[in-house]
Design a protein around this motif. Structure first.
Motif, PDB file in Angstrom:
ATOM      1  N   HIS A   1     -11.829 -16.271 -73.008  1.00  0.00           N
ATOM      2  CA  HIS A   1     -11.301 -15.011 -72.505  1.00  0.00           C
ATOM      3  C   HIS A   1     -10.148 -15.283 -71.549  1.00  0.00           C
ATOM      4  O   HIS A   1     -10.310 -15.975 -70.543  1.00  0.00           O
ATOM      5  CB  HIS A   1     -12.411 -14.240 -71.781  1.00  0.00           C
ATOM      6  CG  HIS A   1     -11.906 -13.040 -71.029  1.00  0.00           C
ATOM      7  ND1 HIS A   1     -11.362 -11.946 -71.665  1.00  0.00           N
ATOM      8  CD2 HIS A   1     -11.857 -12.780 -69.699  1.00  0.00           C
ATOM      9  CE1 HIS A   1     -11.002 -11.050 -70.747  1.00  0.00           C
ATOM     10  NE2 HIS A   1     -11.295 -11.545 -69.549  1.00  0.00           N
ATOM     11  N   LYS A   2      -9.007 -14.780 -71.881  1.00  0.00           N
ATOM     12  CA  LYS A   2      -7.838 -14.972 -71.022  1.00  0.00           C
ATOM     13  C   LYS A   2      -7.875 -13.941 -69.894  1.00  0.00           C
ATOM     14  O   LYS A   2      -7.941 -12.737 -70.148  1.00  0.00           O
ATOM     15  CB  LYS A   2      -6.554 -14.817 -71.837  1.00  0.00           C
ATOM     16  CG  LYS A   2      -5.316 -15.283 -71.084  1.00  0.00           C
ATOM     17  CD  LYS A   2      -4.092 -15.238 -71.976  1.00  0.00           C
ATOM     18  CE  LYS A   2      -2.865 -15.725 -71.224  1.00  0.00           C
ATOM     19  NZ  LYS A   2      -1.655 -15.672 -72.067  1.00  0.00           N
ATOM     20  N   LEU A   3      -7.831 -14.451 -68.654  1.00  0.00           N
ATOM     21  CA  LEU A   3      -7.932 -13.554 -67.504  1.00  0.00           C
ATOM     22  C   LEU A   3      -6.626 -12.797 -67.287  1.00  0.00           C
ATOM     23  O   LEU A   3      -5.540 -13.345 -67.426  1.00  0.00           O
ATOM     24  CB  LEU A   3      -8.249 -14.353 -66.244  1.00  0.00           C
ATOM     25  CG  LEU A   3      -9.607 -15.070 -66.207  1.00  0.00           C
ATOM     26  CD1 LEU A   3      -9.683 -15.939 -64.959  1.00  0.00           C
ATOM     27  CD2 LEU A   3     -10.745 -14.070 -66.211  1.00  0.00           C
ATOM     28  N   SER A   4      -6.797 -11.534 -66.936  1.00  0.00           N
ATOM     29  CA  SER A   4      -5.628 -10.727 -66.598  1.00  0.00           C
ATOM     30  C   SER A   4      -5.176 -11.053 -65.179  1.00  0.00           C
ATOM     31  O   SER A   4      -5.896 -11.711 -64.422  1.00  0.00           O
ATOM     32  CB  SER A   4      -5.966  -9.244 -66.702  1.00  0.00           C
ATOM     33  OG  SER A   4      -6.939  -8.906 -65.723  1.00  0.00           O
ATOM     34  N   LEU A   5      -4.000 -10.564 -64.814  1.00  0.00           N
ATOM     35  CA  LEU A   5      -3.463 -10.826 -63.481  1.00  0.00           C
ATOM     36  C   LEU A   5      -4.357 -10.217 -62.395  1.00  0.00           C
ATOM     37  O   LEU A   5      -4.567 -10.815 -61.334  1.00  0.00           O
ATOM     38  CB  LEU A   5      -2.046 -10.257 -63.381  1.00  0.00           C
ATOM     39  CG  LEU A   5      -1.246 -10.639 -62.131  1.00  0.00           C
ATOM     40  CD1 LEU A   5      -1.062 -12.152 -62.059  1.00  0.00           C
ATOM     41  CD2 LEU A   5       0.096  -9.935 -62.123  1.00  0.00           C
ATOM     42  N   GLU A   6      -4.911  -9.037 -62.679  1.00  0.00           N
ATOM     43  CA  GLU A   6      -5.790  -8.369 -61.708  1.00  0.00           C
ATOM     44  C   GLU A   6      -7.076  -9.174 -61.490  1.00  0.00           C
ATOM     45  O   GLU A   6      -7.546  -9.318 -60.362  1.00  0.00           O
ATOM     46  CB  GLU A   6      -6.138  -6.963 -62.204  1.00  0.00           C
ATOM     47  CG  GLU A   6      -4.948  -6.009 -62.182  1.00  0.00           C
ATOM     48  CD  GLU A   6      -5.313  -4.629 -62.728  1.00  0.00           C
ATOM     49  OE1 GLU A   6      -6.482  -4.459 -63.149  1.00  0.00           O
ATOM     50  OE2 GLU A   6      -4.452  -3.755 -62.730  1.00  0.00           O
ATOM     51  N   GLU A   7      -7.632  -9.707 -62.602  1.00  0.00           N
ATOM     52  CA  GLU A   7      -8.856 -10.504 -62.493  1.00  0.00           C
ATOM     53  C   GLU A   7      -8.597 -11.797 -61.720  1.00  0.00           C
ATOM     54  O   GLU A   7      -9.426 -12.231 -60.918  1.00  0.00           O
ATOM     55  CB  GLU A   7      -9.388 -10.832 -63.897  1.00  0.00           C
ATOM     56  CG  GLU A   7     -10.009  -9.630 -64.598  1.00  0.00           C
ATOM     57  CD  GLU A   7     -10.390  -9.939 -66.036  1.00  0.00           C
ATOM     58  OE1 GLU A   7     -11.426  -9.426 -66.486  1.00  0.00           O
ATOM     59  OE2 GLU A   7      -9.644 -10.703 -66.695  1.00  0.00           O
ATOM     60  N   LYS A   8      -7.446 -12.418 -61.969  1.00  0.00           N
ATOM     61  CA  LYS A   8      -7.095 -13.637 -61.232  1.00  0.00           C
ATOM     62  C   LYS A   8      -6.972 -13.365 -59.738  1.00  0.00           C
ATOM     63  O   LYS A   8      -7.465 -14.136 -58.905  1.00  0.00           O
ATOM     64  CB  LYS A   8      -5.780 -14.204 -61.757  1.00  0.00           C
ATOM     65  CG  LYS A   8      -5.891 -14.872 -63.120  1.00  0.00           C
ATOM     66  CD  LYS A   8      -4.541 -15.418 -63.549  1.00  0.00           C
ATOM     67  CE  LYS A   8      -4.626 -16.081 -64.931  1.00  0.00           C
ATOM     68  NZ  LYS A   8      -3.304 -16.568 -65.387  1.00  0.00           N
ATOM     69  N   ASN A   9      -6.313 -12.266 -59.391  1.00  0.00           N
ATOM     70  CA  ASN A   9      -6.146 -11.902 -57.979  1.00  0.00           C
ATOM     71  C   ASN A   9      -7.489 -11.620 -57.313  1.00  0.00           C
ATOM     72  O   ASN A   9      -7.722 -11.993 -56.161  1.00  0.00           O
ATOM     73  CB  ASN A   9      -5.226 -10.683 -57.848  1.00  0.00           C
ATOM     74  CG  ASN A   9      -3.782 -11.020 -58.164  1.00  0.00           C
ATOM     75  OD1 ASN A   9      -3.371 -12.173 -58.052  1.00  0.00           O
ATOM     76  ND2 ASN A   9      -3.001 -10.016 -58.566  1.00  0.00           N
TER      77      ASN A   9
END
Length: 443
Positions: A100-108
Motif C-alpha cells: 500500500h503506497k502511503l499518501s502524503l497525508e498519511e505520511k505526515n
C-alpha cells in the motif's frame, strides 16, 4: 548503526586498507576475506578490537561501536548460515515492494505521531536522570513504552497508529494489547499489593538498630529477627522498585565498566618487587593519587618514578580522573629530553582501570616498554611510588593552595626539590639526580 561520520582524511586512510571493499562518509563495506579472517581469529580467543587493529584498522577512526556491531552481526550470521552468511547479498536482493503506497497525508500523520512519541520519551529521560551525576544511558522497559504509546494516542487523539508506534518503539503490538487487558491489570495490582507488604518488612530490617544495610544483611536480619524468609532477588527487586539504597560500600562503577567491555586486560607481575636494578631508565613505576586542597577541592596526580634512581621523571595534574590522566603522563615522559630508556625497560603499575585500558597499553607498546602490574590489592608491589606520595602529602603545602594553578606550581616546586635537593640515605646519601649521574658514570 554507528552515528559516527567519516571525514575525507579518514576515508582516504580506510580506503588504503586491502580489507576494505568500499567506504563513504556514512559507512564502510568490508571484504568477505576479512569477515572470514575475523571469524577464524575470534574462535582462537581474540577480542574484536584486537583483530581489527592487527588487520591495520585504526579503532579510533572506526569507532568502538561500529567494531562491536559488525563483530556481533558477523558472528550471528556465521552461526546461522556458516560461511554463506558472511556473503554480502544486498546486490542480489530485489527488495520487497510496498503493498500500500502511503499518501502524503498519511505520511505526515505518521511523522507527527512519531515526533510526539519522541517528545514523551525525552520527558521521561529528563525525569529519570534528574539529580544524577554525569550522563547515563537510560534503557526504557517495554512496559514503560506501552504506557508512552497509549498516553500519546490519547493526548493527540490518534487513530490507527498503534501498529506504527509499536514498530517505532520496537515493541510487539500483541504485547501492547495484552498489557492493558483486564487480566494483566488485575495481576499487576495484586503484585503491587504484595510488594507493598514486603517493602514495609524490608524497611524494618533496613533500619534495624539504626544502621542501614544492604540486600544480604536485610535477608539475614529478616530471617533472624522477624522470622521471615525472603529470596535475595526479591529483596533487590523491591529495593530497586521503591528506591531503597544502601549508601555504604557501593559497587565500583569502573570495575563494572571493565566487565562490560571485556577489553581491559591485566598483565603479569614481571617486576616482582625488584625495584633497584641500578640501571637508570630500566624500571619505571607509575600510579595515581588524589590531593585535597582548600575549600574541599580535590585534584588527581599521576606520576612516573624511576625505580633505580628514585627520580620523578614525569607527572600530570588534573581536576578530573579521566583516561587522559594516565596517557598524558606517558606523553610527558616521551617529551622529557633528560630521560633515556634502557634496554628491556618496563613500566609497572597497579591493576587500576587506567592501566588495563587498551589505549594505555597500546601507548606503552608504542613507546617500546614492557608492562607489568602488581598483584591485586597488594600495595607493597609498588611501594616506592606509594612512599613518594606519602612524602609529598606530608612535606608540600597542598592544603593552602586556593586553586588548581597554585596547586600545580606547588607540586612542580616540590618535585624539583625532591629530585635535586632532597638527600636520601638509601641512595648513598645523594639526591635522586646525583645518584642517577653516579650510576651513569659507573656503568
Amino acid at each position: 548503526m554507528s552515528k559516527k561520520f567519516f571525514t575525507e582524511k579518514e576515508i582516504a586512510i580506510l580506503s588504503r586498507n586491502p580489507y576494505v571493499k568500499s567506504v563513504s562518509s556514512k559507512g564502510i563495506t568490508y571484504s568477505e576475506e576479512f569477515k572470514q579472517h575475523f571469524i577464524s581469529e575470534y574462535h582462537k580467543g581474540k577480542f574484536p578490537r584486537e583483530i581489527f587493529e592487527e588487520s591495520g584498522f585504526d579503532v579510533n577512526i572506526l569507532g568502538i561501536k561500529r567494531v562491536e556491531s559488525s563483530s556481533e552481526r558477523w558472528r550471528k550470521s556465521y552461526e546461522q548460515e556458516g560461511v554463506l552468511g558472511l556473503k554480502d547479498s544486498r546486490k542480489e536482493s530485489l527488495g520487497r515492494p510496498r503493498v500500500h503506497k502511503l499518501s502524503l497525508e498519511e505520511k505526515n500523520a505518521r511523522l507527527e505521531a512519531q515526533i510526539n512519541l519522541l517528545k514523551a520519551e525525552n520527558e521521561l529521560f529528563k525525569k529519570d536522570s534528574y539529580g544524577r551525576k554525569g550522563v547515563e544511558q537510560v534503557k526504557v522497559p517495554a512496559s514503560q513504552r506501552y504506557i508512552l504509546i497509549r498516553s500519546v494516542i490519547e493526548k493527540y487523539n490518534l487513530k490507527h497508529m498503534v501498529k506504527y508506534l509499536c514498530e517505532v518503539s520496537s515493541v510487539s503490538r500483541s504485547g501492547y494489547y495484552n498489557y492493558f487487558s483486564q487480566k494483566s491489570v488485575e495481576q499487576r495490582k495484586r503484585k503491587d499489593e504484595k510488594d507493598k507488604v514486603a517493602k514495609d518488612l524490608i524497611l524494618k530490617a533496613f533500619h534495624f538498630k539504626g544502621r542501614m544495610k544492604g540486600a544480604r544483611q536485610i535477608k539475614m536480619t529478616l530471617a533472624g529477627q522477624f522470622q521471615c524468609v525472603f529470596n535475595l532477588k526479591r529483596i533487590r527487586r523491591i529495593m530497586k522498585k521503591y528506591n531503597i539504597f544502601c549508601p555504604i560500600r557501593k559497587a565500583n562503577p569502573y570495575r563494572r565498566m571493565m566487565k562490560a567491555t571485556q577489553e581491559h586486560r591485566v598483565v603479569p607481575n614481571l617486576l616482582n618487587r625488584w625495584f633497584r636494578q641500578e640501571i637508570p631508565g630500566k624500571v619505571l613505576l607509575t600510579d595515581i593519587t588524589y590531593l585535597n586542597y582548600q575549600n574541599g577541592q580535590r585534584a588527581y596526580l599521576s606520576v612516573i618514578k624511576d625505580g633505580s634512581t628514585g627520580q620523578i621523571i614525569a607527572q600530570h595534574l588534573s581536576d578530573r580522573i579521566t583516561m587522559e590522566l594516565a596517557t598524558n603522563t606517558l606523553q610527558k615522559l616521551k617529551k622529557n629530553r633528560n630521560f633515556k630508556k634502557a634496554k628491556d625497560a618496563l613500566i609497572h603499575s597497579d591493576q587500576g582501570t587506567h592501566y588495563t585500558h587498551p589505549d594505555f597499553q597500546k601507548l606503552v607498546k608504542q613507546l617500546g616498554f614492557r608492562q607489568s602490574m602488581s598483584r591485586r590489592g597488594n600495595c607493597w608491589d609498588n611501594a616506592p611510588i606509594e612512599s613518594f606520595f606519602g612524602h609529598l602529602k606530608d612535606e608540600a603545602n597542598i592544603k593552602t593552595c586556593k586553586n588548581l594553578d597554585e596547586l600545580r606550581r606547588e607540586i612542580d616546586e616540590y618535585t624539583t626539590y625532591y629530585n635535586h635537593h632532597r638527600y636520601q640515605s638509601n641512595l648513598k646519601k645523594m639526591t635522586p639526580v646525583q645518584y642517577r649521574d653516579h650510576l651513569l658514570k659507573a656503568a
